[in-house]
Design an enzyme around this catalytic site. Structure first.
Site, mmCIF file in Angstrom:
data_model
loop_
_atom_site.group_PDB
_atom_site.id
_atom_site.type_symbol
_atom_site.label_atom_id
_atom_site.label_comp_id
_atom_site.label_asym_id
_atom_site.label_seq_id
_atom_site.Cartn_x
_atom_site.Cartn_y
_atom_site.Cartn_z
ATOM 1 N N GLU A 272 25.796 29.500 23.987
ATOM 2 C CA GLU A 272 26.626 30.474 23.265
ATOM 3 C C GLU A 272 27.500 31.265 24.229
ATOM 4 O OE1 GLU A 272 26.993 30.546 20.124
ATOM 5 O OE2 GLU A 272 25.188 29.721 19.219
ATOM 6 N N ARG A 276 31.503 30.930 23.866
ATOM 7 C CA ARG A 276 32.197 32.129 23.368
ATOM 8 C C ARG A 276 32.811 32.938 24.504
ATOM 9 N NH1 ARG A 276 28.996 34.109 17.951
ATOM 10 N NH2 ARG A 276 27.671 32.297 17.740
ATOM 11 N N ASP A 405 25.742 18.347 17.053
ATOM 12 C CA ASP A 405 27.198 18.372 16.811
ATOM 13 C C ASP A 405 28.153 18.355 18.011
ATOM 14 O OD1 ASP A 405 26.372 20.969 17.379
ATOM 15 O OD2 ASP A 405 27.024 21.851 15.482
ATOM 16 N N GLU A 539 33.703 25.414 10.077
ATOM 17 C CA GLU A 539 33.820 23.954 10.261
ATOM 18 C C GLU A 539 34.675 23.241 9.213
ATOM 19 O OE1 GLU A 539 30.933 25.655 10.425
ATOM 20 O OE2 GLU A 539 30.624 25.568 12.597
ATOM 21 N N THR A 625 34.604 24.158 21.387
ATOM 22 C CA THR A 625 33.885 24.148 20.108
ATOM 23 C C THR A 625 33.889 25.513 19.414
ATOM 24 O OG1 THR A 625 31.876 23.358 19.021
ATOM 25 C CG2 THR A 625 31.575 24.653 21.017
HETATM 26 C C1 DMJ Z 1 30.300 28.154 16.432
HETATM 27 O O1 DMJ Z 1 29.766 29.088 17.308
HETATM 28 C C2 DMJ Z 1 30.626 26.897 17.151
HETATM 29 O O2 DMJ Z 1 31.522 26.182 16.411
HETATM 30 C C3 DMJ Z 1 29.436 26.042 17.414
HETATM 31 O O3 DMJ Z 1 29.761 24.819 17.974
HETATM 32 C C4 DMJ Z 1 28.604 25.830 16.210
HETATM 33 N N1 DMJ Z 1 28.881 26.669 15.147
HETATM 34 C C5 DMJ Z 1 29.360 27.982 15.285
HETATM 35 C C6 DMJ Z 1 30.002 28.491 14.011
HETATM 36 O O4 DMJ Z 1 29.516 27.955 12.862
#
Ligand code: DMJ
Length: 648
Positions: A272, A276, A405, A539, A625
């Site tokens: 995370e 982020r 994912d 998503e 992501t």
């Molecule tokens: C996000 O923090 C990112 O997209 C992560 O890869 C998975 N999902 C959350 C949001 O749903």
């Protein structure tokens, strides 16, 4: 005149006779007195001599006593059948005649000399040692000091610059204003929603990680430890920049500059924090050109590196930013690390090496890739769990939603980000997707294509909201796929987009549930109460945006607009935006969290959906992501430090 008394050796002067004082009648008496005096004098001299002899005996004799004692202690081996030891410890020689006695004395003397010499040598050596250790100690202290100085210097100087590497061209950061007025109006609405989310956070949650929009106060979860790292500020920055909200961007920049400190005692999620914070800071750096963002990203990345100190090099899920101690989630199968976590570091880490010249980041993620490449995969699938101690898979669960994912996403994006030169990543992606299609992707009775979850050889016909991102991924990877399957993958992307839209459309709120089933006559609806929530996730909208870019089919903008309206209608409150607990209820309750990814991703994708394609074009930017754009590295003939064959 008083008769002189024999005075003790007290230092008082002895009186003398005066020459003119003698006469015969007194002579005998005088002589007798003198004799007595002389005798006394001789006696006292003798006593003095004895005393002196006692006090001033030569050192040697004292040493002898001492040496004898030492011999007793140090050399018991001088005992021989012929020798015994006195209770006092003195060596007793049993007499064998004068000659023998003499010889013994000589031997004893030479033995003593030897012992004395040994003793002195030992003393000398001990002294030497002591002196040497002190020096060594000083040398060690000095080395430590030098290290600290070096560290300080490094800190002062920031990360080492990479002189010969050109900055990637920052292109496409245009206004992106759409030509059509109704589209522009929608885009303006999204910007307004962003402003409401930001202003609310600014007012009620500033500096906290996230916002509780109903309680109107800060919020944080265990992924950030018990910290106040301003996750929403860092996550939102590039969205603010892209949307032209420059005052807000500046406000965030100032907070980061003055307050963002990573030396805190907080146990954070490596994944995370990477997607982020590092992603957000790097994107802010590339968009704005402000060095400060890059420096912060590098400082933070240094704090994550201890997470890789595992027997296999597969990082721990969590690391304490202060102590560097890492561990895994308690709920993960057999102490495993998670595929989607350790497999979602590549983009950011390659950029860190590119920007700093430090090969460590690149080497860490390449090591993960190489390790995975060597492992057997059940049915060609990657299980979600891998034990970082043993290097073995945990439970054989495979998912394109949660836990799996973004591992697949980063394989594709590693290739795109390398200007399509990282063909190893592309090949790995193609093989993984092929296995997923074979084992996990199915069509429901009603004709909806879905991605199920593989659990120990069994397919669970359930799809998570998270897996909806894959529609966009299939479309993004269509170009460049093997066997001329570009059309196939674009079609697959469209089918997933359609299914996910259905999952929204079949709810009361027109917002999608966390997970939905394709079983027992059910199609794209949630069954369990705890799968009916919507937490402002991006998503589905993400997939609409990719599909829009590749097809320009107006339905994607339409679907995006439906979602935006539903969010504004059901999730908006006076203190920001909140998730809802049941999308099938016309009177939903709020979860009271404004997730940072709502500003980073959901609103950004919506804004881009209603912008022209020249804003952040795909041939120049790859989105991580968390929707943080990183420029494609047109490396040409530049070799990334650490990527030389010998170092891999
Ligand atoms: C996000 O923090 C990112 O997209 C992560 O890869 C998975 N999902 C959350 C949001 O749903």
């Amino acid at each position: 005149m008083t008769t002189p008394a024999l005075l003790p050796l007290s230092g008082r002067r002895i009186p003398t006779l005066s020459p003119g004082a003698s006469s015969f009648p007194h002579h005998r008496a005088t002589l007798r007195l003198s004799e007595k005096f002389i005798l006394l004098l001789i006696l006292s001299a003798f006593i003095t001599l004895c005393f002196g002899a006692f006090f001033f005996l030569p050192d040697n004799s004292k040493h002898k006593r001492f040496d004898l004692g030492l011999e007793d202690v140090l050399i018991p081996h001088i005992d021989s059948p012929k020798e015994g030891k006195h209770a006092s410890g003195q060596v007793v020689i049993h007499g064998q005649g004068a000659h023998d006695e003499h010889r013994h004395r000589e031997e004893e003397e030479s033995l003593r000399d030897k012992i004395r010499a040994d003793h002195e040598r030992a003393l000398q050596e001990a002294k030497e040692k002591l002196r040497k250790s002190r020096e060594e100690l000083q040398a060690e202290i000095q080395t430590e000091k030098n290290k600290v100085m070096e560290e300080l210097k490094k800190k002062d100087a920031g990360p080492k610059p990479l002189p010969p590497v050109p900055m990637p061209k920052v292109v496409g950061v245009s206004d992106g204003e759409p030509a059509e007025p109704d589209v522009k109006e929608k885009r303006d609405k999204i910007r307004e929603m962003m402003k409401h989310a930001w202003d609310s956070y600014r007012q009620y949650g500033w500096g906290h990680n996230e916002l509780k929009p109903l309680a109107k106060k800060g919020h944080s979860t265990n992924i950030f430890g018990n910290s106040q790292l301003g996750a929403t500020i860092v996550d939102a920055l590039d969205s603010l920049y892209i949307m032209g909200l420059h005052d807000e961007f500046k406000d965030g920049q100032e907070w980061i500059e003055q307050n963002l400190d990573f030396g805190v005692n907080a146990e954070v999620s490596v994944f995370e924090v990477n997607i982020r914070f590092i992603g957000g800071l790097l994107a802010a750096y590339y968009l704005s050109g402000q060095e400060m963002f890059k420096l912060k990203a590098v400082q933070l990345a240094e704090k994550l590196l201890p997470a890789f100190n595992t027997p296999t090099g597969i990082p721990w899920a969590m690391v304490n930013l202060k102590s560097g101690v890492g561990r895994n989630w308690g709920w993960a199968s057999a102490g495993s690390s998670i595929l989607a976590e350790f497999g979602t570091l590549h983009m950011e880490f390659v950029h860190l090496t590119y920007l700093t010249g430090n090969p460590a980041y690149y080497q860490k993620v390449m090591h993960i890739r190489k390790l995975l490449a060597k492992m057997d995969r059940p049915n060609g699938l990657y299980p979600n769990y891998l034990n970082p101690r043993t290097g073995r898979w945990g439970q054989h669960h495979t998912s394109v939603g949660g836990l799996g994912d973004s591992f697949y996403e980063y394989l594709l994006k590693a290739w795109l980000m390398s200007d399509k030169t990282d063909t190893e990543a592309r090949k790995t992606y193609d093989e993984a997707i092929e296995a997923i299609e074979r084992h996990l992707i199915r069509k429901s009775n009603g004709g909806l294509t879905f991605i199920g979850e593989w659990k120990n050889g069994h397919l669970e016909r359930k799809m998570g909201h998270l897996a909806c991102f894959a529609g966009g991924m299939f479309a993004l990877g269509a170009d460049g796929s093997p066997d001329d399957k570009a059309g196939h993958y674009l079609q697959l992307g469209a089918e997933i987009a359609h299914t996910c839209h259905e999952s929204y459309d079949r709810t009361v709120l027109k917002l999608g549930p966390e997970a939905f089933k394709f079983d027992s006559g059910l199609e794209a609806v949630a069954v369990r109460q705890n799968e009916k929530y919507y937490i402002l996730r991006p998503e589905v909208i993400e997939t609409y945006w990719y599909m829009w870019r590749f097809t320009h089919d107006p339905k994607y903008r339409q679907w995006g607009w439906e979602a935006a309206q539903a969010i504004d209608k059901y999730c908006r409150v006076s203190g920001g935006f909140s998730g809802v607990k049941d999308v099938y209820s016309s009177n939903p309750t709020y979860d009271d969290v404004q997730q940072s990814f709502f500003l980073a991703e959901t609103l950004k994708y919506l804004y881009l959906l209603f912008s022209s394609d020249d804003l952040m074009p795909f041939d120049s930017w790859v989105f991580n992501t968390e929707a943080h754009p990183l420029p494609v590295l047109h490396l040409g003939n530049i070799t990334l430090p650490g990527s030389e064959p010998s170092q891999q």
